[in-house]
Design an enzyme around this catalytic site. Structure first.
Site, PDB file in Angstrom:
ATOM      1  N   ASP A 199       0.822  -1.221   0.000  1.00  0.00           N
ATOM      2  CA  ASP A 199       0.000   0.000   0.000  1.00  0.00           C
ATOM      3  C   ASP A 199       0.848   1.261   0.000  1.00  0.00           C
ATOM      4  O   ASP A 199       1.992   1.258   0.464  1.00  0.00           O
ATOM      5  CB  ASP A 199      -0.915   0.012   1.237  1.00  0.00           C
ATOM      6  CG  ASP A 199      -0.126  -0.040   2.526  1.00  0.00           C
ATOM      7  OD1 ASP A 199       0.759  -0.912   2.629  1.00  0.00           O
ATOM      8  OD2 ASP A 199      -0.363   0.791   3.421  1.00  0.00           O
ATOM      9  N   GLU A 200       0.253   2.318  -0.484  1.00  0.00           N
ATOM     10  CA  GLU A 200       0.768   3.685  -0.331  1.00  0.00           C
ATOM     11  C   GLU A 200       2.269   3.825  -0.621  1.00  0.00           C
ATOM     12  O   GLU A 200       2.963   4.535   0.102  1.00  0.00           O
ATOM     13  CB  GLU A 200       0.493   4.189   1.101  1.00  0.00           C
ATOM     14  CG  GLU A 200      -0.973   4.275   1.423  1.00  0.00           C
ATOM     15  CD  GLU A 200      -1.245   4.680   2.868  1.00  0.00           C
ATOM     16  OE1 GLU A 200      -2.172   5.452   3.084  1.00  0.00           O
ATOM     17  OE2 GLU A 200      -0.527   4.198   3.787  1.00  0.00           O
TER      18      GLU A 200
HETATM   19  C1  TNX Z   1      -3.888   3.933   5.646  1.00  0.00           C
HETATM   20  S1  TNX Z   1      -4.732   1.190   5.182  1.00  0.00           S
HETATM   21  C2  TNX Z   1      -2.861   3.018   5.738  1.00  0.00           C
HETATM   22  C3  TNX Z   1      -2.138   2.864   7.016  1.00  0.00           C
HETATM   23  C4  TNX Z   1      -2.595   3.871   8.040  1.00  0.00           C
HETATM   24  C5  TNX Z   1      -4.096   3.980   7.995  1.00  0.00           C
HETATM   25  C6  TNX Z   1      -4.677   4.839   9.054  1.00  0.00           C
HETATM   26  C7  TNX Z   1      -3.444   1.094   4.539  1.00  0.00           C
HETATM   27  C8  TNX Z   1      -3.257  -0.064   3.694  1.00  0.00           C
HETATM   28  N1  TNX Z   1      -2.574   2.073   4.771  1.00  0.00           N
HETATM   29  O1  TNX Z   1      -0.760   2.967   6.799  1.00  0.00           O
HETATM   30  O2  TNX Z   1      -2.176   3.441   9.285  1.00  0.00           O
HETATM   31  O3  TNX Z   1      -4.468   4.473   6.739  1.00  0.00           O
HETATM   32  O4  TNX Z   1      -6.065   4.759   9.082  1.00  0.00           O
END
Ligand code: TNX
Length: 518
Positions: free
Chosen positions: A333-334
């Site tokens: 993710d991200e």
């Molecule tokens: C998004 S959910 C993220 C996390 C954060 C979260 C906080 C996801 C796959 N990545 O790194 O902790 O939001 O709500």
């Protein structure tokens, strides 16, 4: 002194009398407040009573069945003082006992279902597999008064309404995720959580073991990951990590409660703790500083260096060897600072590493941008189009839509912990959705189940975690277990209210939402 003693004994005696006379014998099994709601409950208008002569019989000598029987005895004995013993048998026991039987004669029950037949003479719990017996045992606990959850001796009677419960889950995957990277939570906290999951018939614990702020599991071939990368957490506290022995202890404790642990090593982003521990994993070749803030999306492994894949192979190899469950979660993710043309081949190669170590791939929905390998599962959290790309490639979907299932979201603007970037999620919002109809194009047949992730930026101990978890976890458990057509908030909220007493008895620091008449 003497006078006040006498006076208070009278009050105490009167209280006991009031309690006893206020607890009528339960006669209608359909009035029992079971969460998750069973598939079918038929009442028979009488009741069964636990007495000093009650024992728990298991059919045959199987150590696993004896262990399930003992689990029930260990829950019932402290509050009842009845000294139930577990015995093995090959015939129907005498009146007044509990019998646990494995039988494959009823295929509808599947791998996790059970049938509970309660008569005034006998409680007979039947299942096709041990997991079903374990869930039937959880139902028996919930059929008894809330004080059965206390560990000190309580006043009886201990009675259960007669009738028949037939019950089995809707989805095979009913999980929650604990982020132990942003704040570290020790083995004891995780074990308590495993018991809480099992109480509501949930069967997966996903552990988010690494992130920018910390690396939380010992990797023997890369010791600095924990020696250095485990040393802090959000806010700059001391962090921590599980030794491999402790991790295995968690896995075993979970398995004894029919909970599968899924390890997640998030990559190529969310990797600052690793990048701070080993300079060679960085694009620059220079180690970063440890990080204790809450930004996301700023870190990446060097996706074009061979050492990166050696590192991943070692990590996956060590963790896969400690993980009996089928999945390894690769995060994904991200990764905002990984170029998409680097991200895709990276995810493809990491999938091969996971498969080579005998595990199936699970990853956040972004991994569907790559070419998914057979048996990969996409965890839908943010973008429906990613999840749909996964489905188009034949992957299954694990449903964790952030607007409904992110258990780290605040209830409302007054919540003391949690975030609200996705939504405020009140107890009714958490319950009132159906994974199978949420995203057009993703139906029941594509979905393996649901998971509620508890991200830990704002919480640092068990009480704070429980404030966010309860009373929403029960709703996720029911969404995962109970057919959607049997679920209804107005009816559910009454059952949930009755679990307030149970949560108090279990010393759970739940949020007393005004949506529920506690
Ligand atoms: C998004 S959910 C993220 C996390 C954060 C979260 C906080 C996801 C796959 N990545 O790194 O902790 O939001 O709500």
């Amino acid at each position: 002194m003497k006078k006040s003693f006498t006076f208070s004994s009278v009050i105490a005696a009167a209280t006991v009398l009031v309690q006893v006379s206020c607890t009528p014998t339960p006669m209608d099994l359909t009035k029992a407040n079971i969460i998750p709601k069973p598939v079918s409950v038929v009442q028979a208008g009488e009741s069964f009573k636990l007495t000093g002569r009650t024992n728990i019989y298991v059919q045959g000598e199987s150590a696993e069945l004896i262990q399930i029987g003992q689990f029930l005895a260990d829950k019932l004995n402290p509050p009842t003082g009845l000294g139930l013993e577990v015995k093995s048998t090959d015939k129907a026991p005498r009146s007044g006992n509990i019998l646990l039987v494995i039988s494959e004669a009823d295929p509808e029950l599947g791998d996790e279902g059970y049938e509970l037949v309660i008569t005034p003479k006998l409680i007979t719990l039947t299942a096709g597999k041990p997991a079903g017996l374990f869930y039937g045992v959880q139902t028996i606990r919930q059929l008894l008064p809330a004080k059965i959850e206390l560990d000190s001796l309580q006043e009886g009677p201990w009675e259960i309404a007669s009738g028949t419960i037939r019950d089995y889950p809707l989805y095979v995957y009913r999980g929650a995720m604990r982020d132990v990277a942003r704040h570290f939570f020790g083995v004891e906290d995780i074990k308590i959580f495993i018991d809480q999951l099992a109480y509501y018939k949930m069967n997966v614990l996903h552990l988010h073991l690494s992130d920018d702020q910390g690396w939380r599991v010992e990797i023997k071939s890369w010791p600095n990951l924990t020696a250095h990368g485990g040393k802090t957490q959000v806010g700059g506290g001391e962090g921590g990590f599980y030794t491999q022995e402790q991790y295995s202890d968690i896995v075993k404790y979970a398995a004894e409660r029919y909970v599968t642990v899924i390890p997640e090593i998030d990559m190529p982003g969310h990797t600052n703790a690793a990048l701070a521990s080993y300079p060679e994993l960085n694009i620059s070749g220079v180690a970063t500083e440890l990080y204790s803030g809450t930004e996301v999306g700023f870190s990446t492994l060097a996706t074009d260096k061979e050492i990166t894949y050696k590192f991943i192979d070692d990590v996956v190899s060590e963790l896969a060897a400690l993980t009996p469950g089928p999945y390894f979660h690769i995060g994904g993710d991200e990764s905002h600072v990984t170029k998409i043309e680097d991200y895709i081949p990276f995810v493809n190669r990491v999938q091969d590493i996971v498969l080579a170590h005998g595990k199936k791939v699970l990853g956040w929905d972004e991994i569907a941008l790559a070419t998914l390998k057979p048996d990969a599962t996409v965890q839908y959290w943010a973008r429906a189009e990613n999840a749909l790309k996964g489905v188009a490639q034949g992957a299954k979907v694990l449903m964790s839509p952030s607007k409904y299932a992110y258990i780290d979201m605040q209830y409302d603007s007054t919540s003391i912990y949690g975030l609200h970037w996705a939504a405020y999620i009140e107890v009714d919002d958490a319950y009132n959705w159906d994974p199978a109809t949420l995203v057009p194009g993703i139906g029941r047949e594509n979905i393996i189940g649901i998971e509620a992730p508890l991200w830990a930026e704002t919480i640092s101990n068990r009480q704070e975690a429980e404030y966010l978890l309860f009373p929403r976890l029960q709703g996720y458990a029911e969404i995962g277990w109970t057919p959607a057509g049997l679920r209804n908030w107005d009816e559910y909220k009454v059952r949930l209210a009755s679990h307030g007493e149970r949560m108090k008895a279990q010393k759970i620091s739940f949020y007393p939402s005004t949506k529920v008449d506690w």
